[in-house]
Design an enzyme around this catalytic site. Structure first.
Site, PDB file in Angstrom:
ATOM      1  N   GLU A 176      14.541  58.492  20.806  1.00  0.00           N
ATOM      2  CA  GLU A 176      14.263  56.961  20.316  1.00  0.00           C
ATOM      3  C   GLU A 176      13.116  57.162  19.436  1.00  0.00           C
ATOM      4  O   GLU A 176      11.996  57.080  19.960  1.00  0.00           O
ATOM      5  CB  GLU A 176      13.918  56.277  21.460  1.00  0.00           C
ATOM      6  CG  GLU A 176      14.862  56.227  22.683  1.00  0.00           C
ATOM      7  CD  GLU A 176      14.298  55.129  23.505  1.00  0.00           C
ATOM      8  OE1 GLU A 176      15.055  53.875  23.396  1.00  0.00           O
ATOM      9  OE2 GLU A 176      13.517  55.136  24.381  1.00  0.00           O
TER      10      GLU A 176
ATOM     11  N   ASN B 252      17.803  49.854  30.215  1.00  0.00           N
ATOM     12  CA  ASN B 252      16.364  49.784  30.450  1.00  0.00           C
ATOM     13  C   ASN B 252      16.099  48.220  30.811  1.00  0.00           C
ATOM     14  O   ASN B 252      15.707  47.545  29.698  1.00  0.00           O
ATOM     15  CB  ASN B 252      15.682  50.501  29.697  1.00  0.00           C
ATOM     16  CG  ASN B 252      14.040  50.448  29.910  1.00  0.00           C
ATOM     17  OD1 ASN B 252      13.663  50.102  31.158  1.00  0.00           O
ATOM     18  ND2 ASN B 252      13.269  51.047  28.958  1.00  0.00           N
TER      19      ASN B 252
ATOM     20  N   ALA C 283      17.845  48.073  25.645  1.00  0.00           N
ATOM     21  CA  ALA C 283      17.100  47.118  26.385  1.00  0.00           C
ATOM     22  C   ALA C 283      17.266  45.707  25.799  1.00  0.00           C
ATOM     23  O   ALA C 283      18.116  45.176  26.218  1.00  0.00           O
ATOM     24  CB  ALA C 283      15.515  47.551  26.439  1.00  0.00           C
TER      25      ALA C 283
ATOM     26  N   HIS D 233       9.408  57.799  28.752  1.00  0.00           N
ATOM     27  CA  HIS D 233       9.694  56.737  27.872  1.00  0.00           C
ATOM     28  C   HIS D 233       8.649  56.303  27.047  1.00  0.00           C
ATOM     29  O   HIS D 233       7.285  56.625  27.355  1.00  0.00           O
ATOM     30  CB  HIS D 233      10.179  55.199  28.396  1.00  0.00           C
ATOM     31  CG  HIS D 233      10.707  54.374  27.791  1.00  0.00           C
ATOM     32  ND1 HIS D 233       9.948  53.206  27.160  1.00  0.00           N
ATOM     33  CD2 HIS D 233      11.896  53.910  27.548  1.00  0.00           C
ATOM     34  CE1 HIS D 233      10.514  52.774  26.268  1.00  0.00           C
ATOM     35  NE2 HIS D 233      12.008  53.010  26.438  1.00  0.00           N
TER      36      HIS D 233
END
Lengths: 225, 225, 225, 225
Positions: free
Chosen positions: C144, C12, C205, C96
């Protein structure tokens, strides 16, 4: 309602346990009592759900923390402006840093409040947005740099020109708009410094809400003016 | 609170003038009286600002229209979950089409309600989202195709397989979750059709709120079951 | 597009300077090169504005970071689903933690992607929301816990049962849905632990984006599987 | 970039199929060609995903439709301001009625654009918000009563004093700010009326985008000035 007598102390109850439900009522009574003792105007800004009870059991001026820019109709989850009026509010905070509004909505709700002769207090984050807000002729512009909110570092010390600059430029736009000083204010010294910079009051929250005795903290707050 | 006796009628007061302030109280009393006469469970979902008054003056079950997924702290403009609990609510609507929530927030508030043994009613827009909502084990899933809300065209007629499909697939996920039928329901025939399709109640709004006599409209609504 | 060969590494790009504009293209090339060397599937998720350039100059699979649930019409400020398709994307991240979506929108965009045989990767925050997401039959569910994102503390170590629990319960809903492990993953050990817990890949990320050599960091990441 | 030569025609591509992907490029070329033929400044405001391609293949000034007020970091789903700059944009629309922004964000992005000497065009809905926007010294204020957008009823006819009032009061705040007229403009007559009222250009969308020949429609638009 005509403007409140300056200087004003507006306490934003936010959503702390110490300022919710029964505790909200206790806190409103502490404000009322500190106001009576000191002679300084003090205003409660409780959660919407707590407004009725506080209006029923105290005589203190009450602001909503926010009002959605909705008209009567299908807006599940909002409270109607007319419901707030019927609850007896004296006005509303608008555009708090924790509940930012679009420019169109700030203008619309400020107008709705003005039409009902209620108080509007538009929160802003710097001199530029204070000036923009002033063009809407609210009762108050409360300038609060968001990075100072809840820190205990008073804007009057950390960034005094945000306050004095807002006062100068807001008055140049509309001399009837009063500037309040928010963010980090909690002591008598902080408030005195804010007034010195031209503010006509303060908007504050956790520093009082979480004090051992909110009433004593309020009396201390106004002790140097 | 244990589940309400089926079938249930939940009236979403939304933000109509006819269901705000004093009118909200009148409407709650109409629900209470229609419920007493018919023996059918009826539930009010007023604006947050009107909850206290309705809980004080009626004995009817009350749901909030929405609850923000916030914890105690600085969330100006929200009402704290704990404030709702203290106000005496019996539960809440969640994720109404006029106040959609993120999946994470739906899950969080459903859990908060469950922990307090309160009713959760998650609104959904089709079979797929009804199934997703059912995995969170709410009390109710209220399926309402948004294009039918406020039209007076009952989902039970326009799109019956949305209701029957939701019932079948929700029960396959969790047989303790009840499906309610929303959107366009207003007559006794509509409600009977919904029950026939497996719904355990209805969620409705303007059809009743704007009726000349809400009480009569409620009695008509439950006259065919 | 059929599913990607497991395990997958999805990067990401977020909105770091190191992963924007020309840097985004460099980073995509690092992914492509690390993928070629290691034989592991690697996927770029750049900002919408950077997609065209990356599709033009690399052969790497590309996901959008988000897609609004809008149809052709007046939606100023959004990018149309059809524009993404035309740009050549292979799919999209959805929901997200930095761009949460409503349940209705997650369902709608997952369906749009499925209809075009594109990859959908729904991000979730715990086992409950992973299960709800799985009912929508996306390609991936990337679990997450938001409190771990950007910390460098891998979820596979801090909270392994979030991963293994998600895998078990997601597979019980739909065995074709793959679980990815996000939040705090950056080393070969982290990724190996995630795979051991049943994840079929990772979403990551800053740990890679801010590495001195992203390519070396990527090769290290897949060195223990 | 210094201001564009008045009068200007800004075409908001929104998210129509006719103005997305390859069609966006065709439309930008029509603008470029109509501008060359007429000598009138014409500007494209495409979706973010289409900016690179249009900048690569045309020489027309390009505005983004919106810019999020985010700094480099973790903002999945946004495009970074720096990415827009690198893409070669000439500026941005801000606060369109389909993408309203908070006052704080309007002020922040207007400042970011000014610091890069890029064009800012703040959309507003009435005289009051036009004045508030003008205090932020954007390049343009584009006044568009939302109820007229997409109707084909020009604001210059339905509500001319919104345009002339905005011009007068905006100039009183800052004479360097130009007022554009939006909402319902599509013909040469509409544009001439807008200019007559003091507007220095127009912001328009569907009237041109959905025309059989956008180029002819553009040439007609500027034929009476």
């Amino acid at each position: 309602m005509s403007n409140l007598k300056a200087p004003v102390v507006i306490l934003n109850f936010k959503t702390y346990l110490e300022s919710s439900g029964e505790n909200a009522l206790e806190l409103a009574k502490a404000l009322e009592s500190a106001s009576a003792e000191s002679g300084i105007t003090m205003v409660a800004a409780p959660q919407a759900i707590d407004i009725y009870k506080i209006k029923e059991e105290t005589g203190i001026p009450v602001l909503s923390q926010h009002i959605d820019a909705v008209s009567p109709g299908g807006h599940t989850g909002s409270n109607l402006f007319e419901s707030f009026v019927e609850s007896g509010i004296d006005g509303s905070l608008l555009n708090h840093s924790e509940k930012r509004m679009t420019l169109a909505d700030i203008a619309a709700v400020t107008k709705m409040l003005e039409d009902e002769k209620l108080i509007s207090c538009i929160c802003t984050n710097n001199v530029e947005t204070s000036v923009a807000a002033a063009t809407l002729s609210p009762t108050y512009v409360a300038v609060e740099p968001p990075e100072l909110i809840g820190t205990g570092i008073p804007v009057s010390k950390a960034d005094p020109e945000v306050v004095s600059g807002s006062v100068d430029k807001v008055k140049a736009i509309d001399k009837n708009v009063s500037v309040l000083c928010g963010a980090g204010i909690s002591t008598g010294e902080d408030m005195a410094a804010a007034i010195e910079l031209g503010a006509e009051g303060v908007l504050l929250a956790s520093g009082i809400i979480k004090a051992e005795s909110p009433k004593d903290a309020l009396l201390d707050l106004v002790s140097k003016i």
